[in-house]
Structure formats: structure tokens, C-alpha cells
Design an enzyme around this catalytic site. Structure first.
Site, short mmCIF file in Angstrom:
data_model
loop_
_atom_site.label_atom_id
_atom_site.label_comp_id
_atom_site.label_asym_id
_atom_site.label_seq_id
_atom_site.Cartn_x
_atom_site.Cartn_y
_atom_site.Cartn_z
N GLU A 136 0.86 -1.18 0.00
CA GLU A 136 0.00 0.00 0.00
C GLU A 136 0.89 1.23 0.00
OE1 GLU A 136 -1.74 -1.48 3.92
OE2 GLU A 136 -3.40 -0.27 3.15
N LYS A 181 2.34 4.53 1.61
CA LYS A 181 2.51 5.10 2.96
C LYS A 181 2.28 6.59 2.82
CE LYS A 181 5.86 5.25 6.77
NZ LYS A 181 5.10 6.32 7.36
N ARG A 192 -0.92 9.26 11.52
CA ARG A 192 -1.58 7.99 11.76
C ARG A 192 -2.60 8.19 12.88
NH1 ARG A 192 0.72 2.68 12.26
NH2 ARG A 192 -1.03 1.21 12.32
N GLU A 212 -4.83 6.85 8.02
CA GLU A 212 -3.98 8.04 7.92
C GLU A 212 -4.90 9.25 7.79
OE1 GLU A 212 -0.68 7.17 7.76
OE2 GLU A 212 0.19 9.18 7.66
N LYS A 262 7.91 -0.92 6.54
CA LYS A 262 7.78 0.35 5.82
C LYS A 262 9.04 0.53 4.98
CE LYS A 262 9.08 2.92 9.98
NZ LYS A 262 8.61 3.87 10.99
#
Lengths: 332, 529
Positions: free
Chosen positions: B228, B230, B235, B275, B399
């Protein structure tokens, strides 16, 4: 008086005060390494300071020595008279009083006003020019009475009896002052000393100081770690977290110094206990002393010069910075 | 209050975490309610109010102390509270207290007073305190306590006192409020574990590890992982029971008040992990835009209309009272998709799953992220079989940030750090050359270097001093830093016209002549992509 690369210079008598480099004639206010150096031709100091310099090998066989007890005068030639007044900093520490042509200059060296059972207290000498240090010249430096700091240590010994309390102290002055104050506070156990503290402690004893029982750490067998638990071990500051301290059971690193008032300083030294023990005048005492001498001119040698100069000027006292180099702020 | 100050001193000076926990345990066993609850709130940072404002202390000090001497002192000490604690000048005729009030009395007294009353009470306390008590009060009052003890180690201490796992404390922590009477009643064995089933609470989020390209990429395949974007927002965890909605930051802080537009729009019952960004006219905004909405107690209507809040949902933890945490990510993503299509949410979009067939595709996607001008920070790569656990489990989520931008900038100003670094010049302002051969500051950084490097830079600064502006030391233009940063935005506040996001010192270019450092035009070229 002039400022020269070697240090503060008194021209008519051709003599330096606490010079950084070897010179022909020197007045030494006290025995700390940043004031007393080796290699001078002729040295004027108190008998105690001379003894300290001898112990530290700062005096050579060919050095001419003149030991002047507090208050005793000597003619330096060309109409300049020198005598010493006590400075309250360490054993033998003195203010150099220079008299010439009806005026008087006092170079105080390092000094403090707080009581110290290990040396003679500071004497105010009225003068025309007072030359002062400014090591702790900021309003944040207000030194607590030593008894309170010592009490912290004694309380910790009680609450953490399994830990070896390693106290970092300078070998000359701080060490003996801390020991003496602990004795006066009723501490009766023997002190355990690092080798670097031995000779100067013995020297203090030869001048009548009594520190009770003290034992060299090196005299205790390595296997007997438990001996030190709940006791006070004294060593130079650099050793509290160094290899040397590994010989102790669960050491509690403590530093005794005027800088310990600033938390971050204590953390930098990785001290777990910070005892504010200063052998210099604090902010209030610096200003009070400058005022009490009645001097019309204050010259400031080293430390936080700018702040003291500013505060004195605000009080209407002439103050100037001497821009001395070579004084090490980490040494007290 | 004196026990509290003593505790802070003991914790501050103790190095080992274990020893800190023991000290705190002893304190919590000796001190009674509600003081001990206020104490852990202060240490864990859960107090929701200041007792007094920093500028109240500052103005009190300015009345009592010469500003020049105060500035010099503060510069030397490195911090305001400690400077005041040490230098506090007693009132001419101080009112003497027979005893210092207890911690809860101090808190209650401050809360009950008006502005002028707060000032008087502060003076009264400071006049009657030792420097270390003053330090404790000032740190408590402005919620600036930094004693090297994290909220997590407070929770760990509480868990150990009750001989339970820390998860038990975590599960209730965010539903409790200071002074934690119910928590201590449970720890003392006087009551059951507090029941929070009817409250909207935060549950600690799951975090990702930075990818280790050599070791981790071989573990990843299209069968076992999803990718996905970032996004570069903040967050959040959004929790709603249909009637009420709360928005929590990653650390559990309730930030609902800043985003009434978003909270008011939610009709879905459940807990969503996502997010937070702003979305104007169908376009997602940059972090810079979002920043205008952060930390606003009560955002204006105009601001809300200009920059509406929006969520990109990554995950779902609860749906209509069913906890999905034990389901695999694959299942959770399906449920999230279903929920959002059954009950569409105007302010919530699902995070797109990016198709890939090989590791090369992931490299390519990451390249694409770098072309978004900072809107996308990189890739998230998640194991589809992972259950949702709080903390940072190994090999579950990765990440993979895009490479930072790099520029060679010239050191212009340095100032001393705070706390442990107060005797070092550790905060650096650096600049780039403009077309006229003038250096213009573009940012500040105070990390990215080792302790050894810090000592060397500090030495360099001391040997190359020019003018001084208060605490700021100008230096000769002779030292080049390779500066890394995540993005850059145009900014009117800076003379150069740009502001860097998350700048840090990447390398010290002792070898590079300052004249060969980068020009402003290189920065312009970077952010125009």
C-alpha cells in the site's frame, strides 16, 4: 599591573602572579595545577602552598623559595610590598596583596566565603583594585550549605546500604573538605581512598587536620568486594565510571563539585548522585566580596566574566575583563 | 509535594530502567491516593491541563531578575525551568508556609484560581521551595517533565506491582483518567479491574519495521504480502459507537476536538486504523496543509471548509462490537472493504492495494512514491497472515520509505543544546547559496550525528566563532553538512522561501569547500518534480 601572555604582571617589581609559563619571578596564590606550575626561577607563596608544590614536584632544586605566612610582609624591590591574606579556597590559598606608591592591589586568586573546616577562611582586605575570579558568576549559582549536601550522601548510605558510594573529588582541597565535613556530621566509618589522593591528604594531616581513619583501596584484597558496600570511596572524578570502579560491588557514582548544580552536567558525568560542593565563591558572594573590598576598580580574570562585569557595573562599580587565557574551567 | 520532588530527583539521576522501576514502586507503595495517581500522570504525560503557562513563569522572572543576566543564565543552563528553579529571587517579604502542600492540594489550588490567583500561588510556592522542589513544580505545572522514564515503563511498573502482563494495563490505560483511583484500588486488591466496555477507548496501534532490503525483500512475495502507499499524514485511530466518535493520535492522545468535521461525519460502528490528511475538492493535501489543522483546540469554520479532514483507512480492528484483531490481515481487509461499501463514509476512503508481481515492481512503485512531491512517503508492505497486535512485531509489517532528498548545505549558526547537550553546540542552522553568492538559511537540525561527531563539530564551532546574537553563535562559513530531508515546501516564513521537513545531518563533509555546497536552485529543482 599588566596582562601578558604569561599571566598577570606587576611591572615595578618585575613579577608575575600565577603565570602559565615558566618565568623568573612568580607569586603563586595556591597549589591547584592551573595556578601553580613548575619551572619558575623564584617563587613567593605561603608555606603551605610551597609544601603542596613540593609534593606535586612543581619546585626544582634550583628554585628560590620565599615562604610567607599570612600577614607577613616582604619587600619585592622598587617600592613594592607583598603580603598574603587568606582566601578560604584550599589549604594555604592566599590573596596576593601588593602595595605600591600608596595604593593597594589585591589579586584574590580563587576564593570562597562558605565555611570550610579544612582551611583558613577568607579575609576581606580593603583595596583600590580587586582582581577577582568569576568561575561561578551567574545568578543560578547559589551554593547550598555543605551540611545539606553531606546529609544527602549519608541518607543514601542508609537507604542503599548494599551499594558502594564512589565519590569523585579533586585530590587537592575538595577531598579533604568533604572528608572533614563528613566527620563533623558524625560519620565514623573509615574512608577508602584512591592512590591519587594519598599524598595530599597526608600533607593536610601534617598541618594538623584530622580525618579519622582512612584506608587505601589498594590495601584491600581484590576478592573482598563486600568491604566497600555501604561505605564511602573517594577518588578523582574521572575514575567514578572508569575501569577502576569495576572492582566495587554495585557502585553508585557520585560527583562532588560546584558544577553539579546544573543537572545536565551531572548527567554528562553519568553521576547518579550530585553533591554541590564548590570551593569557589557563588554569585552572591562574588558580588558581596567585590563590594566589601571597597575597591574602585574590579578586574575579572576567568570564568563567566561578562555576567559579573555587567552586574558590577549596574551597581556603579568599575569592572573590566582581563581576558586571561589558560584557565581551565573544569578544574576547581 | 516534597516526596514528589524527591522522587523526580531520584529518577532523574538513576541510570538503569530497572532501578527506576524499583524507585517508582517504592514511592507508589508509600504514598497515598490521590497523590500517587497524579504522580504517574505527570511522569507518563497524561495530565490534560497545564497548572500555569510558561509565559506566566517567564513574566514573573522578568519582573524579578535582570533580563540580560537571565538570558546568560538560561543559555548556560540550557533550559528555562531549571534556570528559574536555581536563580529564583525570593520575594522581599515572603510568606512562610509551615509545610509544603501535598501534590493534590497544589493541583486543586491552581485549578480553582483565576489568572492573578495562579500567579500569587506560584510565587508563594516558589518562595517556600528548594531549587529541586521548584524544578519539580515548574516541570509538573507546564507538563515538561523529562526524567528519562517513558509511559511504557510506568505501565510496566504498574503491571509488575500487580503481577500481571503489561497488556492488561495497556488494555485499560487509555480509558482511565488521572488520578487513577480505580486503577490503584484494583492494584491494592480493593476492587476489580476497571470495566471500560461502554467507553470509546484507544488501543495501542500496530507499527511497522523499516525494511532491511537485503534481508527482508527475499521474504516478500505477491502471494504472502500486500503493498500500500505510505501516506504522509498522521496515523490515527478512529473509534465510533454510532452515537459518538473519537479520534486518537498514534500515541493515544484524544484529538477529536481538532477534527469535528470528520468525527461528525462517521456513521460506521467500529475502530478504524488509518492516515489522517486533508482533502480539498477531491485532492489530497500535503502534510503542510494538514499542519494547519493540527493542534487547534477549536478550528474555525473557515479553516474546516478550506481544509476538510479525511481518512485513508488501512485496517479495521473492531466492527459493530466484534473484535477483529485476531483475524488475519486478509480477512480484516475484506471486512473493511465490505463495511465501507455497505455504509459508505463521506470522509473515509479505503487504502488502495497496489498490485505487484515481483520485487522489481515494488522497486518501481517506490520510485513512483518519490515523484509525488512528498504526498506519499513510500510503501507499506504487510504480511497478509498477520494478526493485529500492538507494538512492532517482527516481519509482520514493513515500511519502505523513498530515499530522502540530499543537499550539501553550509553551517551558518550554532546554538547550545538542551538537557544532556547543554554544554555542546548541537543545534545547527545551515544554508544554501543564492545566485548572488549569498548564503540563505534553509533549515535547522540537531540530530543525525554520533556523539563523537558532535564533539568534533562543537570544537569546530568554538574555533570558528563570528558574532553572537544572544544564544545564537554565528560561525565562519566553512563547514559543509550533507543534509537529508523528507520533503520541502515553499514557506513565507523563511528568507530562502523554503522549509524542509524532517531535516537531519546525513554526513559531515569535512573535505568539501563551502563554496562548492549546493545552490538554492538545486532545492527548487528537487521539489518541482
Amino acid at each position: 599591573m599588566q596582562v601578558r601572555p604569561e599571566g598577570l604582571y606587576c611591572a615595578p617589581a618585575d613579577i608575575y602572579i600565577d603565570p602559565h609559563h615558566p618565568v623568573d619571578r612568580a607569586i603563586i596564590t595556591h597549589g591547584h595545577a592551573d595556578h601553580a606550575r613548575s619551572g619558575h626561577g623564584e617563587v613567593f607563596a605561603t608555606p603551605e602552598t610551597l609544601a603542596i608544590m613540593r609534593t606535586r614536584y612543581y619546585l626544582k632544586d634550583e628554585t628560590a623559595e620565599t615562604g610567607l605566612p599570612y600577614g607577613q610582609r616582604v619587600d619585592l624591590g622598587n617600592g613594592v610590598t607583598l603580603w598574603f591574606a587568606s582566601a578560604g579556597h584550599i589549604l594555604g590559598s592566599a590573596q596576593a596583596v601588593l602595595e605600591y606608591d600608596g595604593s593597594r592591589v589585591v589579586a584574590a586568586g580563587d576564593y570562597k566565603r562558605h565555611p570550610d573546616p579544612s582551611c583558613v577562611s577568607f579575609e576581606v582586605v580593603p583595596c583600590d583594585v580587586f582582581i577577582t575570579e568569576a568561575t561561578f558568576a551567574l545568578p543560578v549559582f547559589q551554593h547550598p550549605p555543605l551540611e545539606i549536601e553531606v546529609e544527602k550522601l549519608l541518607r543514601s548510605l542508609k537507604t542503599l546500604p548494599h551499594r558502594t558510594h564512589i565519590v569523585g573529588v579533586y585530590a587537592l582541597g575538595k577531598c579533604q573538605r568533604v572528608m572533614k565535613t563528613l566527620r563533623l556530621a558524625g560519620y565514623e566509618e573509615p574512608f577508602y581512598l584512591h592512590g591519587a589522593l594519598k599524598k595530599l591528604t597526608q600533607l593536610y594531616e601534617s598541618y594538623g587536620q584530622d580525618f579519622g581513619e582512612w584506608i587505601m583501596v589498594s590495601d584491600i584484597p581484590r576478592a573482598d568486594k563486600h568491604v566497600f558496600q555501604g561505605k564511602i570511596v573517594l577518588c578523582p572524578p574521572a575514575q567514578i565510571n572508569d575501569r577502576w570502579s569495576r572492582r566495587f560491588e554495585d557502585p553508585l557514582p557520585t560527583v562532588a563539585s560546584g558544577w553539579m548544580q546544573i543537572r545536565a552536567r551531572a548527567r554528562q558525568k553519568r553521576a547518579e548522585m550530585a553533591l554541590v560542593v564548590s570551593d569557589h565563591a557563588d554569585w552572591g558572594d562574588l558580588i558581596r566580596t567585590c563590594e566589601e573590598t571597597g575597591a574602585k576598580d574590579i578586574w575579572i580574570t576567568h570564568g563567566r566574566v561578562e555576567a559579573l562585569q555587567y552586574a558590577l557595573k549596574k551597581r556603579g562599580i568599575n569592572a573590566k575583563a582581563l581576558n586571561m587565557i589558560g584557565r581551565d574551567e573544569s578544574v576547581e | 509535594m516534597d516526596e514528589f520532588a524527591q522522587l523526580l530527583d531520584d529518577l532523574y539521576f538513576t541510570n538503569s530502567n530497572l532501578a527506576k522501576e524499583i524507585i517508582l514502586t517504592n514511592y507508589l507503595r508509600q504514598v497515598s491516593d490521590p497523590d500517587r495517581g497524579w504522580t504517574i500522570a505527570a511522569i507518563a504525560g497524561t495530565l490534560s491541563f497545564d497548572l500555569f503557562k510558561r509565559n506566566v513563569i517567564k513574566s514573573l522572572m522578568m519582573e524579578r531578575m535582570d533580563p540580560f543576566l537571565f538570558d546568560m543564565s538560561k543559555d548556560y543552563v540550557g533550559e528555562m525551568s531549571e534556570t528559574i528553579a536555581l536563580a529564583w529571587p525570593q520575594s522581599p517579604e515572603p510568606v512562610r508556609l509551615n509545610r509544603l502542600p501535598e501534590l493534590h492540594e497544589v493541583i486543586a489550588e491552581f485549578q480553582s484560581r483565576n489568572k492573578a490567583g495562579i500567579r500569587d500561588y506560584l510565587v508563594l510556592l516558589l518562595d517556600n521551595m528548594t531549587p529541586s522542589q521548584r524544578w519539580a513544580l515548574l516541570k509538573l505545572g507546564t507538563r515538561g517533565l523529562r526524567i528519562g522514564m517513558s509511559a511504557r515503563s510506568v505501565k510496566l511498573t504498574l503491571a509488575k506491582m500487580k503481577a500481571v502482563e503489561i497488556d492488561v494495563i495497556e488494555s485499560i490505560w487509555h480509558g482511565l483518567i488521572p488520578p487513577y483511583l480505580d486503577l490503584f484500588a484494583w492494584i491494592d486488591g480493593r476492587a476489580d479491574l476497571p470495566d471500560l466496555s461502554d467507553k470509546l477507548t484507544f488501543s495501542p496501534v500496530m507499527l511497522a519495521h523499516p525494511i532491511d532490503e537485503d534481508k527482508d525483500l527475499p521474504r516478500i512475495s505477491p502471494e504472502t504480502h500486500i503493498a500500500e502507499w505510505k501516506w504522509d499524514g498522521i496515523r490515527v485511530q478512529l473509534s465510533s459507537n454510532g452515537a459518538e466518535t473519537k479520534i486518537f493520535s498514534r500515541k493515544g492522545e484524544d484529538i477529536t476536538h481538532s477534527f469535528p468535521d470528520l468525527a461528525g461525519s462517521v456513521t460506521l460502528q467500529g475502530v478504524i486504523d488509518g492516515e489522517l490528511l486533508v482533502k480539498t475538492g477531491g485532492e489530497l493535501g500535503s502534510f503542510n496543509d494538514l499542519q494547519q489543522r493540527l493542534n487547534k483546540k477549536k478550528p474555525t469554520k473557515a479553516l474546516i471548509e478550506k481544509l476538510p479532514a479525511h481518512i485513508i483507512a488501512y485496517d479495521i480492528l473492531e466492527l459493530e462490537n466484534d473484535s477483529l484483531r485476531q483475524e488475519t490481515l486478509l480477512v480484516r481487509r475484506e471486512r473493511l472493504g465490505e463495511a465501507l461499501s455497505e455504509t459508505p463514509q463521506s470522509r473515509i476512503d479505503i487504502s488502495e492495494i497496489l498490485p505487484f508481481e515481483s520485487i522489481e515492481d515494488l522497486h518501481y512503485l517506490r520510485e513512483q512514491a518519490a515523484q509525488t512531491g512528498g504526498l506519499i512517503e513510500g510503501l507499506m508492505i504487510k504480511d497478509v497472515s498477520s494478526i493485529y497486535v500492538s507494538g512492532r512485531p517482527k516481519h509482520a509489517w514493513y515500511k519502505w520509505k523513498r530515499d530522502p532528498f540530499l543537499l550539501d548545505a553550509v553551517l551558518m549558526y550554532a546554538r547550545r543544546g538542551t538537557g544532556k547537550r547543554s554544554s555542546y553546540y548541537s543545534d545547527y542552522t545551515f544554508g544554501l547559496w543564492n545566485e548572488d553568492g549569498e548564503l540563505l538559511p534553509i533549515g535547522k537540525a540537531y540530530f543525525g550525528f554520533t556523539d563523537e561527531e558532535l564533539k568534533e563539530i562543537d570544537k569546530w564551532v568554538r574555533n570558528h566563532k563570528l558574532q553572537r546574537f544572544g544564544p545564537v553563535q554565528e560561525v565562519e562559513k566553512g563547514l559543509v553538512f550533507e543534509v537529508a530531508f523528507d520533503s520541502a515546501q515553499e514557506s513565507k516564513r523563511h528568507k530562502s522561501g523554503y522549509a524542509l521537513r524532517f531535516p537531519r545531518i546525513h554526513r559531515i563533509r569535512w573535505d568539501k569547500p563551502a563554496a562548492e555546497a549546493d545552490k538554492l536552485s538545486s532545492l527548487e529543482a528537487l521539489i518541482c518534480t
